[in-house]
Design a protein around this motif. Structure first.
Motif, PDB file in Angstrom:
ATOM      1  N   ASN A  13       0.653  -1.364  -0.038  1.00  0.00           N
ATOM      2  CA  ASN A  13       0.156   0.065  -0.129  1.00  0.00           C
ATOM      3  C   ASN A  13       0.935   1.186  -0.017  1.00  0.00           C
ATOM      4  O   ASN A  13       0.207   2.349   0.166  1.00  0.00           O
ATOM      5  CB  ASN A  13      -0.828  -0.006   0.915  1.00  0.00           C
ATOM      6  N   SER A  14       2.068   1.097  -0.058  1.00  0.00           N
ATOM      7  CA  SER A  14       2.933   2.356  -0.181  1.00  0.00           C
ATOM      8  C   SER A  14       2.917   2.891  -1.514  1.00  0.00           C
ATOM      9  O   SER A  14       2.846   2.135  -2.390  1.00  0.00           O
ATOM     10  CB  SER A  14       4.454   1.840   0.289  1.00  0.00           C
ATOM     11  N   PRO A  15       2.780   3.991  -1.755  1.00  0.00           N
ATOM     12  CA  PRO A  15       2.917   4.673  -3.228  1.00  0.00           C
ATOM     13  C   PRO A  15       4.015   4.335  -3.753  1.00  0.00           C
ATOM     14  O   PRO A  15       5.228   4.488  -2.791  1.00  0.00           O
ATOM     15  CB  PRO A  15       2.694   6.214  -2.890  1.00  0.00           C
ATOM     16  N   MET A  16       4.184   4.357  -5.088  1.00  0.00           N
ATOM     17  CA  MET A  16       5.672   3.840  -5.764  1.00  0.00           C
ATOM     18  C   MET A  16       6.556   5.186  -5.409  1.00  0.00           C
ATOM     19  O   MET A  16       7.774   4.793  -5.265  1.00  0.00           O
ATOM     20  CB  MET A  16       5.285   3.713  -7.262  1.00  0.00           C
ATOM     21  N   ALA A  17       6.007   6.214  -5.222  1.00  0.00           N
ATOM     22  CA  ALA A  17       7.228   7.520  -5.077  1.00  0.00           C
ATOM     23  C   ALA A  17       7.999   7.263  -3.704  1.00  0.00           C
ATOM     24  O   ALA A  17       8.970   7.464  -3.809  1.00  0.00           O
ATOM     25  CB  ALA A  17       6.518   8.818  -5.169  1.00  0.00           C
ATOM     26  N   GLY A  18       7.202   6.479  -2.713  1.00  0.00           N
ATOM     27  CA  GLY A  18       8.003   6.361  -1.517  1.00  0.00           C
ATOM     28  C   GLY A  18       8.156   4.948  -1.078  1.00  0.00           C
ATOM     29  O   GLY A  18       8.483   4.775  -0.037  1.00  0.00           O
ATOM     30  N   PHE A  19       8.032   4.105  -1.968  1.00  0.00           N
ATOM     31  CA  PHE A  19       8.009   2.559  -1.961  1.00  0.00           C
ATOM     32  C   PHE A  19       9.530   2.066  -1.141  1.00  0.00           C
ATOM     33  O   PHE A  19       9.377   1.543  -0.115  1.00  0.00           O
ATOM     34  CB  PHE A  19       7.678   1.648  -3.052  1.00  0.00           C
ATOM     35  N   LYS A  20      10.555   2.632  -1.803  1.00  0.00           N
ATOM     36  CA  LYS A  20      11.898   2.407  -1.476  1.00  0.00           C
ATOM     37  C   LYS A  20      12.217   2.930  -0.045  1.00  0.00           C
ATOM     38  O   LYS A  20      12.417   2.019   0.900  1.00  0.00           O
ATOM     39  CB  LYS A  20      12.988   2.663  -2.442  1.00  0.00           C
ATOM     40  N   ARG A  21      11.883   4.120   0.223  1.00  0.00           N
ATOM     41  CA  ARG A  21      12.016   4.602   1.426  1.00  0.00           C
ATOM     42  C   ARG A  21      11.313   3.912   2.701  1.00  0.00           C
ATOM     43  O   ARG A  21      11.981   3.487   3.534  1.00  0.00           O
ATOM     44  CB  ARG A  21      11.662   6.108   1.756  1.00  0.00           C
ATOM     45  N   ILE A  60      17.861  -9.265  -2.210  1.00  0.00           N
ATOM     46  CA  ILE A  60      18.211  -9.150  -3.390  1.00  0.00           C
ATOM     47  C   ILE A  60      19.536 -10.057  -3.893  1.00  0.00           C
ATOM     48  O   ILE A  60      19.295 -10.749  -4.877  1.00  0.00           O
ATOM     49  CB  ILE A  60      18.741  -7.702  -4.025  1.00  0.00           C
ATOM     50  N   ARG A  61      20.469 -10.365  -2.900  1.00  0.00           N
ATOM     51  CA  ARG A  61      21.535 -11.405  -3.111  1.00  0.00           C
ATOM     52  C   ARG A  61      20.712 -12.757  -3.261  1.00  0.00           C
ATOM     53  O   ARG A  61      21.108 -13.540  -3.951  1.00  0.00           O
ATOM     54  CB  ARG A  61      22.392 -11.215  -2.006  1.00  0.00           C
ATOM     55  N   ALA A  62      19.749 -13.099  -2.387  1.00  0.00           N
ATOM     56  CA  ALA A  62      19.318 -14.516  -2.337  1.00  0.00           C
ATOM     57  C   ALA A  62      18.465 -14.450  -3.735  1.00  0.00           C
ATOM     58  O   ALA A  62      18.324 -15.670  -4.330  1.00  0.00           O
ATOM     59  CB  ALA A  62      18.118 -14.528  -1.313  1.00  0.00           C
ATOM     60  N   TRP A  63      17.777 -13.305  -4.028  1.00  0.00           N
ATOM     61  CA  TRP A  63      17.081 -13.411  -5.500  1.00  0.00           C
ATOM     62  C   TRP A  63      17.880 -13.841  -6.648  1.00  0.00           C
ATOM     63  O   TRP A  63      17.685 -14.622  -7.318  1.00  0.00           O
ATOM     64  CB  TRP A  63      16.354 -12.152  -5.525  1.00  0.00           C
ATOM     65  N   LEU A 102       6.324  -8.172  -3.506  1.00  0.00           N
ATOM     66  CA  LEU A 102       7.454  -7.785  -2.960  1.00  0.00           C
ATOM     67  C   LEU A 102       8.190  -7.355  -4.280  1.00  0.00           C
ATOM     68  O   LEU A 102       9.041  -6.585  -4.490  1.00  0.00           O
ATOM     69  CB  LEU A 102       8.227  -8.730  -2.178  1.00  0.00           C
ATOM     70  N   THR A 103       8.600  -8.626  -4.962  1.00  0.00           N
ATOM     71  CA  THR A 103       9.427  -8.490  -6.128  1.00  0.00           C
ATOM     72  C   THR A 103       8.866  -7.556  -7.511  1.00  0.00           C
ATOM     73  O   THR A 103       9.834  -6.947  -8.280  1.00  0.00           O
ATOM     74  CB  THR A 103       9.789  -9.796  -6.863  1.00  0.00           C
ATOM     75  N   TYR A 104       7.734  -7.803  -7.472  1.00  0.00           N
ATOM     76  CA  TYR A 104       7.043  -6.871  -8.562  1.00  0.00           C
ATOM     77  C   TYR A 104       7.417  -5.290  -8.389  1.00  0.00           C
ATOM     78  O   TYR A 104       7.763  -4.777  -9.163  1.00  0.00           O
ATOM     79  CB  TYR A 104       5.633  -7.010  -8.601  1.00  0.00           C
ATOM     80  N   LYS A 105       6.957  -4.804  -7.084  1.00  0.00           N
ATOM     81  CA  LYS A 105       7.124  -3.555  -6.832  1.00  0.00           C
ATOM     82  C   LYS A 105       8.794  -3.063  -6.899  1.00  0.00           C
ATOM     83  O   LYS A 105       9.231  -1.841  -7.134  1.00  0.00           O
ATOM     84  CB  LYS A 105       6.400  -3.051  -5.616  1.00  0.00           C
ATOM     85  N   MET A 106       9.435  -4.175  -6.236  1.00  0.00           N
ATOM     86  CA  MET A 106      10.992  -3.751  -6.342  1.00  0.00           C
ATOM     87  C   MET A 106      11.466  -3.632  -7.881  1.00  0.00           C
ATOM     88  O   MET A 106      12.347  -2.619  -8.036  1.00  0.00           O
ATOM     89  CB  MET A 106      12.061  -4.927  -5.790  1.00  0.00           C
ATOM     90  N   LEU A 107      11.013  -4.269  -8.689  1.00  0.00           N
ATOM     91  CA  LEU A 107      11.489  -4.225 -10.254  1.00  0.00           C
ATOM     92  C   LEU A 107      10.947  -2.898 -10.683  1.00  0.00           C
ATOM     93  O   LEU A 107      11.292  -2.412 -11.595  1.00  0.00           O
ATOM     94  CB  LEU A 107      10.874  -5.272 -10.884  1.00  0.00           C
ATOM     95  N   GLU A 108       9.810  -2.456 -10.067  1.00  0.00           N
ATOM     96  CA  GLU A 108       9.428  -1.186 -10.572  1.00  0.00           C
ATOM     97  C   GLU A 108      10.226   0.277 -10.009  1.00  0.00           C
ATOM     98  O   GLU A 108       9.788   1.136 -10.491  1.00  0.00           O
ATOM     99  CB  GLU A 108       7.664  -0.991 -10.418  1.00  0.00           C
ATOM    100  N   THR A 109      11.078  -0.219  -9.226  1.00  0.00           N
ATOM    101  CA  THR A 109      11.646   0.733  -8.507  1.00  0.00           C
ATOM    102  C   THR A 109      13.180   0.972  -8.978  1.00  0.00           C
ATOM    103  O   THR A 109      14.012   0.075  -8.993  1.00  0.00           O
ATOM    104  CB  THR A 109      11.581   0.671  -6.839  1.00  0.00           C
ATOM    105  N   ASP A 110      13.568   1.821  -9.591  1.00  0.00           N
ATOM    106  CA  ASP A 110      14.626   2.142 -10.106  1.00  0.00           C
ATOM    107  C   ASP A 110      15.892   1.716  -9.503  1.00  0.00           C
ATOM    108  O   ASP A 110      16.836   1.106  -9.896  1.00  0.00           O
ATOM    109  CB  ASP A 110      15.038   3.565 -10.801  1.00  0.00           C
ATOM    110  N   ASP A 111      15.985   2.314  -8.235  1.00  0.00           N
ATOM    111  CA  ASP A 111      17.240   1.955  -7.467  1.00  0.00           C
ATOM    112  C   ASP A 111      17.364   0.318  -7.055  1.00  0.00           C
ATOM    113  O   ASP A 111      18.454  -0.149  -6.935  1.00  0.00           O
ATOM    114  CB  ASP A 111      17.114   2.638  -5.839  1.00  0.00           C
ATOM    115  N   TYR A 112      15.984  -0.120  -6.851  1.00  0.00           N
ATOM    116  CA  TYR A 112      16.109  -1.705  -6.508  1.00  0.00           C
ATOM    117  C   TYR A 112      16.586  -2.512  -7.759  1.00  0.00           C
ATOM    118  O   TYR A 112      17.232  -3.420  -7.711  1.00  0.00           O
ATOM    119  CB  TYR A 112      14.870  -2.184  -5.996  1.00  0.00           C
ATOM    120  N   ARG A 113      15.913  -2.134  -8.851  1.00  0.00           N
ATOM    121  CA  ARG A 113      16.269  -2.730 -10.001  1.00  0.00           C
ATOM    122  C   ARG A 113      17.572  -2.977 -10.298  1.00  0.00           C
ATOM    123  O   ARG A 113      18.238  -3.642 -10.820  1.00  0.00           O
ATOM    124  CB  ARG A 113      15.247  -2.256 -11.228  1.00  0.00           C
ATOM    125  N   LYS A 114      18.458  -1.848 -10.184  1.00  0.00           N
ATOM    126  CA  LYS A 114      19.715  -1.568 -10.577  1.00  0.00           C
ATOM    127  C   LYS A 114      20.507  -2.485  -9.573  1.00  0.00           C
ATOM    128  O   LYS A 114      21.529  -3.134  -9.856  1.00  0.00           O
ATOM    129  CB  LYS A 114      20.219  -0.284 -10.563  1.00  0.00           C
TER     130      LYS A 114
END
Length: 258
Positions: free
Chosen positions: A154-162, A174-177, A246-258
């Motif tokens: 339920n976090s908006p994408m703009a604040g998802f990583k934070r 991410i390393r386990a992934w 979890l993985t879907y929204k991380m892939l949609e977040t630039d910092d996590y995806r990188k």
């Protein structure tokens, strides 16, 4: 005077006597241990005639400092009759938590049989069919898990990583992934949403990811042909949104995806 029971899901279907087994050394004698362990799992290697897939991946994870149980081999006899070679796998319990995280008082949840991490509302009993609480069962307080799942969904994408970084230790996850992709471990959250633990690490006040059950790595999967396994998108985007928030929204977040 120890507890012995059969275990497993698909691995229990192994024909004959070679069934997976759980040993509980303190079942009848309080604080009794074997090599400082209270429990051990004997895995029968169903679907893996090499008896090496699980051992290789767990060794790799441990060498890289990614939380996962240790594995070795055991020669198993029933009443003096040789049954076969088994993999002896460490239990994810309080001793495991103390070793890997330096504390063991937090809640430990097992994502099983389908711990998708989807939001189902604020009532903890709506999550009972998808997760098992393995510690602090008497208190039975799931507020930390519900808060974690709420943040993910339920976090908006703009604040998802934070927001996620405040409740989740993302880097080891991410390393386990990456390791699951490397070993083509399809029977995991990254393809089927189960076979993991989440531990509320009290020293950091964040959840940590623990890999569990890697018995069908290297693309082995009961319902898959080799060709189908080869064609799978390594990030498996088609079902991420609905079953893998979890993985879907991380892939949609630039910092996590990188």
């Amino acid at each position: 005077s120890i507890g012995v029971r059969l275990k497993g899901n698909s691995t229990y279907d192994h024909k004959g006597l070679k069934k997976p087994i759980k040993l509980s050394f303190d079942e009848y004698k309080s604080n009794q241990t074997f090599g400082k362990l209270k429990q051990l799992n004997l895995h029968n290697g169903y679907l893996d005639p090499t008896m090496m897939r699980e051992k290789l991946m767990l060794d790799f994870l441990n060498e890289k400092g990614i939380p996962a149980p240790r594995c070795t081999y055991a020669e198993v006899h029933f009443n003096g009759v040789y049954i076969g070679l088994f993999k002896m796998v460490e239990e994810v319990d309080k001793r495991f938590l103390k070793t890997h995280f330096g504390n063991n008082d937090g809640n430990l949840f097992k994502g099983a049989p389908s711990g998708t991490l989807e939001w189902k509302g604020g009532a903890q009993w709506d999550y009972y069919d998808a997760y098992d609480l393995k510690t602090n069962e008497t208190e039975n307080d799931w507020d930390d898990l519900l808060h974690f799942i709420d943040v993910l969904n339920n976090s908006p994408m703009a604040g998802f990583k934070r927001n996620t970084d405040m409740v989740f230790n993302a880097s080891p996850f991410i390393r386990a992934w990456a390791a699951n992709n490397l070993f083509v471990n399809l029977d995991s959250y990254f393809f089927l949403p189960h076979n993991y633990y989440l531990y509320h690490n009290e020293s950091a006040n964040k959840f940590d990811w623990i890999t569990w059950d890697v018995s069908v790595t290297f693309g082995v999967f009961p319902l898959f042909s080799e060709k189908r396994a080869e064609k799978i998108d390594v990030l498996y985007l088609p079902i991420q949104r609905h079953k893998h928030p979890l993985t879907y929204k991380m892939l949609e977040t630039d910092d996590y995806r990188k």
